[in-house]
Write an enzyme that holds these catalytic residues in place. Structure first.
Site, PDB file in Angstrom:
ATOM      1  N   ARG A 227       0.865  -1.138  -0.008  1.00 13.89           N
ATOM      2  CA  ARG A 227       0.049   0.273   0.026  1.00 13.89           C
ATOM      3  C   ARG A 227       0.925   1.394  -0.007  1.00 13.89           C
ATOM      4  O   ARG A 227       1.876   1.108   0.614  1.00 13.89           O
ATOM      5  CB  ARG A 227      -0.781   0.051   1.376  1.00 13.89           C
ATOM      6  CG  ARG A 227      -1.939  -0.855   1.112  1.00 13.89           C
ATOM      7  CD  ARG A 227      -3.160  -0.576   0.069  1.00 13.89           C
ATOM      8  NE  ARG A 227      -3.953  -1.519   0.111  1.00 13.89           N
ATOM      9  CZ  ARG A 227      -4.612  -2.454  -0.764  1.00 13.89           C
ATOM     10  NH1 ARG A 227      -3.328  -2.952  -1.589  1.00 13.89           N
ATOM     11  NH2 ARG A 227      -5.521  -3.302  -0.963  1.00 13.89           N
ATOM     12  N   HIS A 275      -0.454   0.063  -9.637  1.00 16.33           N
ATOM     13  CA  HIS A 275      -1.347  -0.655  -8.937  1.00 16.33           C
ATOM     14  C   HIS A 275      -1.997  -1.848  -9.750  1.00 16.33           C
ATOM     15  O   HIS A 275      -3.109  -2.060  -9.619  1.00 16.33           O
ATOM     16  CB  HIS A 275      -2.499   0.023  -8.171  1.00 16.33           C
ATOM     17  CG  HIS A 275      -3.048  -0.478  -6.857  1.00 16.33           C
ATOM     18  ND1 HIS A 275      -3.344  -0.140  -5.758  1.00 16.33           N
ATOM     19  CD2 HIS A 275      -3.266  -2.028  -6.659  1.00 16.33           C
ATOM     20  CE1 HIS A 275      -3.820  -0.865  -4.875  1.00 16.33           C
ATOM     21  NE2 HIS A 275      -3.585  -2.361  -5.149  1.00 16.33           N
TER      22      HIS A 275
HETATM   23  N1  LIG Z   1      -0.130  -4.088  -5.201  1.00 16.01           N
HETATM   24  C1  LIG Z   1      -1.416  -4.976  -5.255  1.00 16.01           C
HETATM   25  O1  LIG Z   1      -1.752  -5.092  -6.270  1.00 16.01           O
HETATM   26  C2  LIG Z   1      -1.774  -5.724  -4.149  1.00 16.01           C
HETATM   27  C3  LIG Z   1      -1.198  -5.394  -2.749  1.00 16.01           C
HETATM   28  N2  LIG Z   1      -1.825  -6.204  -1.844  1.00 16.01           N
HETATM   29  C4  LIG Z   1      -1.410  -5.774  -0.624  1.00 16.01           C
HETATM   30  O2  LIG Z   1      -0.545  -6.904   0.090  1.00 16.01           O
HETATM   31  C5  LIG Z   1      -0.975  -6.983   1.408  1.00 16.01           C
HETATM   32  C6  LIG Z   1      -0.446  -8.421   1.962  1.00 16.01           C
HETATM   33  O3  LIG Z   1      -1.396  -9.452   1.585  1.00 16.01           O
HETATM   34  P1  LIG Z   1      -1.217 -10.986   2.087  1.00 16.01           P
HETATM   35  O4  LIG Z   1      -0.120 -11.622   2.090  1.00 16.01           O
HETATM   36  O5  LIG Z   1      -2.556 -11.478   1.633  1.00 16.01           O
HETATM   37  O6  LIG Z   1      -1.662 -10.564   3.892  1.00 16.01           O
HETATM   38  P2  LIG Z   1      -1.427 -11.542   4.987  1.00 16.01           P
HETATM   39  O7  LIG Z   1      -2.172 -11.140   6.029  1.00 16.01           O
HETATM   40  O8  LIG Z   1      -1.437 -13.107   4.492  1.00 16.01           O
HETATM   41  O9  LIG Z   1      -0.039 -11.284   5.368  1.00 16.01           O
HETATM   42  C7  LIG Z   1       0.438  -9.940   6.088  1.00 16.01           C
HETATM   43  C8  LIG Z   1       1.871 -10.321   6.855  1.00 16.01           C
HETATM   44  O10 LIG Z   1       2.431  -9.135   7.428  1.00 16.01           O
HETATM   45  C9  LIG Z   1       2.703  -9.288   8.882  1.00 16.01           C
HETATM   46  N3  LIG Z   1       2.288  -8.178   9.624  1.00 16.01           N
HETATM   47  C10 LIG Z   1       1.079  -7.643   9.642  1.00 16.01           C
HETATM   48  N4  LIG Z   1       1.259  -6.605  10.852  1.00 16.01           N
HETATM   49  C11 LIG Z   1       2.643  -6.423  10.974  1.00 16.01           C
HETATM   50  C12 LIG Z   1       3.418  -5.842  11.878  1.00 16.01           C
HETATM   51  N5  LIG Z   1       2.751  -4.814  12.770  1.00 16.01           N
HETATM   52  N6  LIG Z   1       4.615  -6.196  11.917  1.00 16.01           N
HETATM   53  C13 LIG Z   1       5.200  -7.102  11.421  1.00 16.01           C
HETATM   54  N7  LIG Z   1       4.560  -7.741  10.466  1.00 16.01           N
HETATM   55  C14 LIG Z   1       3.291  -7.646  10.337  1.00 16.01           C
HETATM   56  C15 LIG Z   1       1.812 -10.486   9.350  1.00 16.01           C
HETATM   57  O11 LIG Z   1       2.638 -11.206  10.205  1.00 16.01           O
HETATM   58  C16 LIG Z   1       1.909 -11.314   7.781  1.00 16.01           C
HETATM   59  O12 LIG Z   1       3.211 -12.042   7.687  1.00 16.01           O
HETATM   60  C17 LIG Z   1      -2.467  -6.798   1.468  1.00 16.01           C
HETATM   61  O13 LIG Z   1      -2.789  -6.248   2.903  1.00 16.01           O
HETATM   62  C18 LIG Z   1      -2.583  -5.569   0.294  1.00 16.01           C
HETATM   63  O14 LIG Z   1      -2.666  -4.486   1.005  1.00 16.01           O
HETATM   64  C19 LIG Z   1      -2.430  -7.332  -2.102  1.00 16.01           C
HETATM   65  C20 LIG Z   1      -3.048  -7.857  -3.356  1.00 16.01           C
HETATM   66  C21 LIG Z   1      -2.754  -7.087  -4.507  1.00 16.01           C
HETATM   67  O1  LIG Z   2      -6.320  -7.125  -3.321  1.00 19.73           O
HETATM   68  C1  LIG Z   2      -5.822  -5.973  -3.182  1.00 19.73           C
HETATM   69  O2  LIG Z   2      -5.818  -5.640  -2.029  1.00 19.73           O
HETATM   70  C2  LIG Z   2      -5.472  -5.199  -4.114  1.00 19.73           C
HETATM   71  O3  LIG Z   2      -4.729  -4.238  -4.024  1.00 19.73           O
HETATM   72  C3  LIG Z   2      -5.905  -5.390  -5.413  1.00 19.73           C
HETATM   73  O4  LIG Z   2      -5.139  -4.503  -6.404  1.00 19.73           O
END
Ligand SMILES: NC(=O)C1=CN([C@@H]2O[C@H](COP(=O)(O)OP(=O)(O)OC[C@H]3O[C@@H](n4cnc5c(N)ncnc54)[C@H](O)[C@@H]3O)[C@@H](O)[C@H]2O)C=CC1
Ligand SMILES: O=C(O)C(=O)CO
Length: 312
Positions: A227, A275
Protein backbone atom coordinates in the site's frame (compact mmCIF):
# COMPACT_ATOMS: atom_id res chain seq x y z
CA UNK A 1 -29.63 -18.47 -0.57
CA UNK A 2 -29.44 -14.80 -1.58
CA UNK A 3 -26.16 -13.09 -2.42
CA UNK A 4 -25.69 -9.39 -3.14
CA UNK A 5 -22.71 -8.18 -5.16
CA UNK A 6 -21.17 -4.71 -5.42
CA UNK A 7 -17.94 -3.70 -7.12
CA UNK A 8 -17.44 -0.24 -8.65
CA UNK A 9 -15.34 -1.46 -11.61
CA UNK A 10 -15.66 -5.23 -12.10
CA UNK A 11 -17.70 -6.83 -14.88
CA UNK A 12 -20.73 -7.46 -12.66
CA UNK A 13 -22.77 -9.61 -15.13
CA UNK A 14 -19.75 -11.94 -15.51
CA UNK A 15 -19.41 -12.32 -11.75
CA UNK A 16 -23.11 -12.90 -11.21
CA UNK A 17 -23.16 -15.63 -13.83
CA UNK A 18 -19.99 -17.30 -12.51
CA UNK A 19 -21.19 -17.19 -8.89
CA UNK A 20 -24.64 -18.51 -9.80
CA UNK A 21 -23.01 -21.44 -11.61
CA UNK A 22 -20.51 -22.18 -8.83
CA UNK A 23 -22.90 -21.96 -5.87
CA UNK A 24 -25.80 -24.38 -6.25
CA UNK A 25 -29.16 -22.80 -5.41
CA UNK A 26 -27.75 -19.28 -5.04
CA UNK A 27 -29.73 -16.27 -6.23
CA UNK A 28 -27.06 -13.68 -6.92
CA UNK A 29 -27.95 -10.07 -7.69
CA UNK A 30 -26.16 -6.79 -8.19
CA UNK A 31 -26.83 -4.51 -5.22
CA UNK A 32 -28.20 -1.12 -6.22
CA UNK A 33 -29.15 1.84 -4.05
CA UNK A 34 -32.55 1.31 -2.43
CA UNK A 35 -32.25 -2.51 -2.42
CA UNK A 36 -33.17 -3.55 1.14
CA UNK A 37 -34.33 -7.05 0.22
CA UNK A 38 -33.05 -10.08 2.10
CA UNK A 39 -29.46 -11.30 1.60
CA UNK A 40 -27.42 -14.04 3.25
CA UNK A 41 -24.01 -13.03 1.92
CA UNK A 42 -22.53 -9.82 0.52
CA UNK A 43 -19.56 -9.66 -1.86
CA UNK A 44 -18.09 -6.18 -1.90
CA UNK A 45 -15.35 -3.70 -2.76
CA UNK A 46 -15.66 -0.12 -1.48
CA UNK A 47 -19.30 -0.76 -0.50
CA UNK A 48 -21.66 2.10 0.32
CA UNK A 49 -22.59 1.98 4.04
CA UNK A 50 -26.27 1.51 3.23
CA UNK A 51 -25.54 -1.71 1.34
CA UNK A 52 -24.46 -3.55 4.49
CA UNK A 53 -25.95 -1.79 7.48
CA UNK A 54 -28.99 -3.31 9.16
CA UNK A 55 -28.66 -6.64 7.40
CA UNK A 56 -28.47 -9.93 9.20
CA UNK A 57 -25.77 -11.38 6.95
CA UNK A 58 -24.02 -14.71 7.44
CA UNK A 59 -20.75 -13.28 6.09
CA UNK A 60 -19.24 -10.54 3.96
CA UNK A 61 -16.49 -11.20 1.41
CA UNK A 62 -14.06 -8.46 0.39
CA UNK A 63 -13.21 -8.92 -3.29
CA UNK A 64 -9.50 -8.31 -2.75
CA UNK A 65 -6.64 -9.23 -0.42
CA UNK A 66 -6.33 -5.95 1.47
CA UNK A 67 -9.20 -4.97 3.75
CA UNK A 68 -7.86 -1.59 4.80
CA UNK A 69 -10.50 0.42 2.95
CA UNK A 70 -13.45 -1.51 4.35
CA UNK A 71 -11.98 -1.52 7.87
CA UNK A 72 -11.40 2.22 7.77
CA UNK A 73 -15.00 2.74 6.65
CA UNK A 74 -16.09 0.49 9.52
CA UNK A 75 -14.25 2.70 11.99
CA UNK A 76 -16.39 5.63 10.91
CA UNK A 77 -19.56 3.53 10.56
CA UNK A 78 -19.40 0.56 12.96
CA UNK A 79 -23.11 -0.04 12.38
CA UNK A 80 -22.24 -1.11 8.83
CA UNK A 81 -21.03 -4.52 9.96
CA UNK A 82 -21.58 -5.68 13.56
CA UNK A 83 -18.71 -7.69 15.07
CA UNK A 84 -20.59 -10.99 14.95
CA UNK A 85 -20.77 -10.95 11.13
CA UNK A 86 -17.52 -12.45 9.80
CA UNK A 87 -15.55 -10.60 7.16
CA UNK A 88 -13.51 -12.72 4.73
CA UNK A 89 -10.85 -11.58 2.28
CA UNK A 90 -9.28 -13.22 -0.76
CA UNK A 91 -6.30 -15.33 0.15
CA UNK A 92 -4.08 -15.71 -2.88
CA UNK A 93 -6.75 -16.73 -5.47
CA UNK A 94 -4.19 -16.18 -8.22
CA UNK A 95 -2.56 -13.10 -6.69
CA UNK A 96 0.36 -15.15 -5.35
CA UNK A 97 1.52 -16.08 -8.83
CA UNK A 98 1.22 -12.48 -10.04
CA UNK A 99 3.29 -11.23 -7.09
CA UNK A 100 5.87 -13.93 -7.84
CA UNK A 101 6.17 -12.82 -11.47
CA UNK A 102 6.46 -9.18 -10.47
CA UNK A 103 9.02 -9.64 -7.70
CA UNK A 104 11.22 -12.20 -9.43
CA UNK A 105 11.42 -10.23 -12.68
CA UNK A 106 12.36 -7.02 -10.85
CA UNK A 107 14.94 -8.64 -8.55
CA UNK A 108 16.59 -10.20 -11.60
CA UNK A 109 16.41 -6.86 -13.44
CA UNK A 110 18.37 -5.20 -10.64
CA UNK A 111 20.72 -8.15 -10.09
CA UNK A 112 21.69 -8.23 -13.78
CA UNK A 113 22.13 -4.43 -13.68
CA UNK A 114 19.61 -3.81 -16.47
CA UNK A 115 18.87 -0.46 -14.79
CA UNK A 116 22.52 0.55 -15.24
CA UNK A 117 22.62 -0.73 -18.81
CA UNK A 118 19.47 1.23 -19.58
CA UNK A 119 21.15 4.39 -18.27
CA UNK A 120 24.27 3.64 -20.35
CA UNK A 121 22.16 3.11 -23.44
CA UNK A 122 20.67 6.59 -22.99
CA UNK A 123 24.23 7.89 -23.37
CA UNK A 124 25.13 5.50 -26.28
CA UNK A 125 27.82 3.97 -24.05
CA UNK A 126 29.13 0.42 -24.60
CA UNK A 127 30.43 -0.51 -21.16
CA UNK A 128 30.39 -3.99 -19.60
CA UNK A 129 29.95 -3.63 -15.82
CA UNK A 130 31.15 -5.81 -12.94
CA UNK A 131 28.69 -8.59 -12.02
CA UNK A 132 26.80 -8.40 -8.76
CA UNK A 133 27.27 -11.40 -6.49
CA UNK A 134 24.32 -13.39 -5.15
CA UNK A 135 25.72 -13.36 -1.62
CA UNK A 136 25.56 -9.54 -1.64
CA UNK A 137 21.98 -9.59 -2.85
CA UNK A 138 19.92 -10.58 0.17
CA UNK A 139 16.21 -10.16 -0.46
CA UNK A 140 14.15 -9.18 2.60
CA UNK A 141 10.38 -9.49 2.72
CA UNK A 142 8.59 -7.01 4.92
CA UNK A 143 5.44 -9.04 5.63
CA UNK A 144 5.49 -12.76 5.12
CA UNK A 145 1.88 -13.88 4.95
CA UNK A 146 0.03 -15.42 2.03
CA UNK A 147 1.66 -13.28 -0.66
CA UNK A 148 5.06 -12.75 0.99
CA UNK A 149 5.52 -16.49 1.41
CA UNK A 150 4.65 -17.08 -2.26
CA UNK A 151 7.25 -14.51 -3.31
CA UNK A 152 9.87 -16.18 -1.10
CA UNK A 153 9.02 -19.55 -2.66
CA UNK A 154 9.53 -18.18 -6.17
CA UNK A 155 12.81 -16.45 -5.32
CA UNK A 156 14.31 -19.49 -3.57
CA UNK A 157 15.44 -21.35 -6.73
CA UNK A 158 17.42 -18.26 -7.84
CA UNK A 159 19.81 -18.65 -4.93
CA UNK A 160 19.56 -15.20 -3.34
CA UNK A 161 19.82 -15.21 0.46
CA UNK A 162 16.25 -14.73 1.70
CA UNK A 163 14.85 -13.31 4.90
CA UNK A 164 11.48 -12.16 6.11
CA UNK A 165 10.08 -9.95 8.84
CA UNK A 166 6.63 -10.47 10.30
CA UNK A 167 4.65 -10.20 13.48
CA UNK A 168 5.28 -13.84 14.43
CA UNK A 169 8.21 -16.07 13.47
CA UNK A 170 7.85 -18.12 10.29
CA UNK A 171 9.39 -21.43 9.31
CA UNK A 172 9.61 -21.16 5.54
CA UNK A 173 12.35 -23.41 4.12
CA UNK A 174 15.51 -21.47 3.24
CA UNK A 175 14.17 -18.18 4.62
CA UNK A 176 15.71 -16.55 7.70
CA UNK A 177 12.85 -15.32 9.85
CA UNK A 178 12.82 -12.14 11.94
CA UNK A 179 9.83 -11.29 14.09
CA UNK A 180 8.49 -8.24 15.87
CA UNK A 181 9.66 -4.72 16.33
CA UNK A 182 12.84 -5.64 18.21
CA UNK A 183 14.18 -7.72 15.33
CA UNK A 184 13.49 -5.16 12.61
CA UNK A 185 16.96 -3.55 12.78
CA UNK A 186 18.69 -6.93 12.40
CA UNK A 187 16.41 -7.76 9.47
CA UNK A 188 17.20 -4.47 7.72
CA UNK A 189 20.94 -4.71 8.24
CA UNK A 190 22.08 -6.73 5.25
CA UNK A 191 18.79 -6.60 3.30
CA UNK A 192 19.84 -5.39 -0.15
CA UNK A 193 16.42 -5.67 -1.78
CA UNK A 194 13.46 -4.78 0.42
CA UNK A 195 10.06 -6.01 -0.78
CA UNK A 196 7.02 -4.73 1.09
CA UNK A 197 3.99 -7.01 1.42
CA UNK A 198 2.60 -5.80 4.74
CA UNK A 199 -1.08 -5.03 5.31
CA UNK A 200 -2.07 -1.42 5.93
CA UNK A 201 -2.67 -1.10 9.68
CA UNK A 202 -2.10 1.57 12.30
CA UNK A 203 1.22 -0.14 13.08
CA UNK A 204 2.52 -0.26 9.52
CA UNK A 205 1.56 3.17 8.13
CA UNK A 206 4.71 5.11 7.22
CA UNK A 207 6.97 2.20 8.16
CA UNK A 208 9.26 2.72 5.15
CA UNK A 209 10.63 6.07 6.22
CA UNK A 210 14.01 7.76 6.50
CA UNK A 211 14.90 5.91 9.69
CA UNK A 212 14.16 2.51 8.15
CA UNK A 213 15.88 3.30 4.85
CA UNK A 214 19.01 4.46 6.70
CA UNK A 215 19.31 1.00 8.23
CA UNK A 216 19.62 -0.70 4.82
CA UNK A 217 23.06 -1.14 3.26
CA UNK A 218 24.13 1.58 0.80
CA UNK A 219 22.93 1.10 -2.78
CA UNK A 220 19.87 -0.93 -1.78
CA UNK A 221 16.60 -1.32 -3.61
CA UNK A 222 12.99 -0.95 -2.47
CA UNK A 223 9.93 -2.56 -4.02
CA UNK A 224 6.55 -1.47 -2.64
CA UNK A 225 3.83 -3.91 -3.63
CA UNK A 226 1.47 -3.45 -0.68
CA UNK A 227 0.00 0.00 0.00
CA UNK A 228 1.17 3.53 -0.75
CA UNK A 229 0.71 4.66 2.85
CA UNK A 230 3.51 2.33 3.95
CA UNK A 231 6.10 4.46 2.19
CA UNK A 232 7.03 8.06 2.95
CA UNK A 233 7.60 9.13 -0.64
CA UNK A 234 9.65 12.24 0.26
CA UNK A 235 12.02 10.05 2.32
CA UNK A 236 12.38 7.60 -0.56
CA UNK A 237 13.32 10.40 -2.95
CA UNK A 238 15.88 11.75 -0.46
CA UNK A 239 17.40 8.28 -0.04
CA UNK A 240 17.64 7.85 -3.81
CA UNK A 241 19.27 11.23 -4.27
CA UNK A 242 21.77 10.66 -1.46
CA UNK A 243 22.85 7.32 -2.96
CA UNK A 244 21.53 5.32 -0.02
CA UNK A 245 19.11 3.67 -2.42
CA UNK A 246 20.01 2.59 -5.92
CA UNK A 247 16.49 2.10 -7.18
CA UNK A 248 12.83 1.73 -6.36
CA UNK A 249 10.00 -0.16 -7.98
CA UNK A 250 6.59 1.13 -6.94
CA UNK A 251 3.14 -0.28 -7.61
CA UNK A 252 1.21 1.66 -4.97
CA UNK A 253 1.20 5.34 -3.96
CA UNK A 254 0.10 7.70 -1.22
CA UNK A 255 -2.48 9.02 -3.70
CA UNK A 256 -3.94 6.91 -6.49
CA UNK A 257 -4.02 7.70 -9.35
CA UNK A 258 -0.64 9.31 -8.71
CA UNK A 259 -1.01 13.06 -9.39
CA UNK A 260 0.80 14.44 -12.44
CA UNK A 261 2.88 16.75 -10.26
CA UNK A 262 4.42 13.90 -8.25
CA UNK A 263 8.24 13.97 -8.52
CA UNK A 264 8.19 10.16 -8.63
CA UNK A 265 7.15 10.21 -12.32
CA UNK A 266 10.32 11.91 -13.50
CA UNK A 267 12.85 10.26 -11.21
CA UNK A 268 15.26 8.23 -13.36
CA UNK A 269 15.71 5.52 -10.74
CA UNK A 270 12.06 5.01 -9.86
CA UNK A 271 10.21 2.40 -11.90
CA UNK A 272 6.45 2.41 -11.62
CA UNK A 273 3.29 0.46 -12.32
CA UNK A 274 -0.28 1.64 -11.61
CA UNK A 275 -1.42 -0.70 -8.79
CA UNK A 276 -1.50 -3.81 -10.93
CA UNK A 277 1.03 -6.02 -9.11
CA UNK A 278 -1.70 -8.55 -8.41
CA UNK A 279 -5.31 -8.16 -9.40
CA UNK A 280 -8.33 -10.24 -8.45
CA UNK A 281 -8.67 -13.17 -10.84
CA UNK A 282 -12.43 -13.79 -11.16
CA UNK A 283 -12.40 -17.56 -11.75
CA UNK A 284 -10.11 -18.30 -8.79
CA UNK A 285 -11.94 -15.83 -6.55
CA UNK A 286 -15.35 -17.29 -7.40
CA UNK A 287 -14.02 -20.78 -6.70
CA UNK A 288 -12.69 -19.69 -3.28
CA UNK A 289 -15.92 -17.87 -2.37
CA UNK A 290 -18.05 -20.86 -3.42
CA UNK A 291 -15.91 -23.25 -1.38
CA UNK A 292 -15.98 -20.95 1.64
CA UNK A 293 -19.74 -20.45 1.52
CA UNK A 294 -20.18 -24.25 1.28
CA UNK A 295 -18.06 -24.67 4.44
CA UNK A 296 -19.95 -21.93 6.31
CA UNK A 297 -23.30 -23.44 5.32
CA UNK A 298 -22.13 -26.73 6.85
CA UNK A 299 -21.05 -24.93 10.02
CA UNK A 300 -17.39 -25.68 9.33
CA UNK A 301 -14.38 -23.41 9.79
CA UNK A 302 -13.00 -21.61 6.74
CA UNK A 303 -9.75 -19.74 6.15
CA UNK A 304 -9.51 -16.13 5.12
CA UNK A 305 -11.43 -14.54 7.98
CA UNK A 306 -10.20 -11.07 8.85
CA UNK A 307 -9.26 -10.29 12.44
CA UNK A 308 -10.89 -6.89 12.78
CA UNK A 309 -9.00 -5.97 15.96
CA UNK A 310 -5.63 -6.79 14.37
CA UNK A 311 -6.63 -4.94 11.21
CA UNK A 312 -5.89 -7.59 8.57
N1 LIG B 1 -0.33 -4.06 -5.12
C1 LIG B 1 -1.29 -4.96 -5.30
O1 LIG B 1 -1.74 -5.16 -6.43
C2 LIG B 1 -1.77 -5.76 -4.15
C3 LIG B 1 -1.42 -5.44 -2.87
N2 LIG B 1 -1.82 -6.24 -1.82
C4 LIG B 1 -1.41 -5.89 -0.46
O2 LIG B 1 -0.63 -6.95 0.07
C5 LIG B 1 -0.94 -7.07 1.46
C6 LIG B 1 -0.51 -8.43 1.99
O3 LIG B 1 -1.38 -9.43 1.55
P1 LIG B 1 -1.34 -10.91 2.17
O4 LIG B 1 0.01 -11.50 2.04
O5 LIG B 1 -2.48 -11.65 1.59
O6 LIG B 1 -1.59 -10.59 3.71
P2 LIG B 1 -1.37 -11.53 4.97
O7 LIG B 1 -2.31 -11.04 6.01
O8 LIG B 1 -1.44 -12.95 4.57
O9 LIG B 1 0.13 -11.24 5.43
C7 LIG B 1 0.48 -10.11 6.17
C8 LIG B 1 1.88 -10.29 6.75
O10 LIG B 1 2.25 -9.07 7.38
C9 LIG B 1 2.70 -9.34 8.70
N3 LIG B 1 2.38 -8.21 9.59
C10 LIG B 1 1.20 -7.59 9.78
N4 LIG B 1 1.31 -6.60 10.67
C11 LIG B 1 2.60 -6.60 11.07
C12 LIG B 1 3.33 -5.81 11.98
N5 LIG B 1 2.78 -4.82 12.67
N6 LIG B 1 4.64 -6.10 12.15
C13 LIG B 1 5.21 -7.10 11.46
N7 LIG B 1 4.58 -7.88 10.56
C14 LIG B 1 3.28 -7.62 10.37
C15 LIG B 1 1.95 -10.58 9.13
O11 LIG B 1 2.64 -11.21 10.18
C16 LIG B 1 1.97 -11.37 7.81
O12 LIG B 1 3.19 -12.03 7.68
C17 LIG B 1 -2.44 -6.78 1.50
O13 LIG B 1 -2.85 -6.37 2.79
C18 LIG B 1 -2.61 -5.69 0.46
O14 LIG B 1 -2.55 -4.43 1.06
C19 LIG B 1 -2.56 -7.38 -2.03
C20 LIG B 1 -2.93 -7.73 -3.29
C21 LIG B 1 -2.59 -6.93 -4.45
O1 LIG C 1 -6.51 -7.06 -3.47
C1 LIG C 1 -5.93 -6.02 -3.11
O2 LIG C 1 -5.77 -5.72 -1.93
C2 LIG C 1 -5.44 -5.12 -4.14
O3 LIG C 1 -4.70 -4.23 -3.87
C3 LIG C 1 -5.87 -5.40 -5.53
O4 LIG C 1 -5.20 -4.67 -6.47
Amino acid sequence: MDIIFYHPTFDTPYWIKALSTAIPGARVREWKRGDNEHADYALVWHPPVEMLQGRNLKAVFALGAGVDSILSKLKAHPEMLPEHIPLFRLEDTGMGQQMQEYAVSQVLHWFRRFDDYHALKQQSRWEPLADYQREDFTVGLLGAGVLGSKVAEALAPWGFPLRCWSRTRKTYPGVESFAGHDELPAFLKGTRVLINLLPNTAETVGIINQDLLNQLPDQSYVMNLARGVHLVEADLLKALDSGKLKGAMLDVYSREPLPEESPLWAHPRVAMTPHIAAVTRPAEAVDYIARTIALLEQGKAATGQVDRQRGY
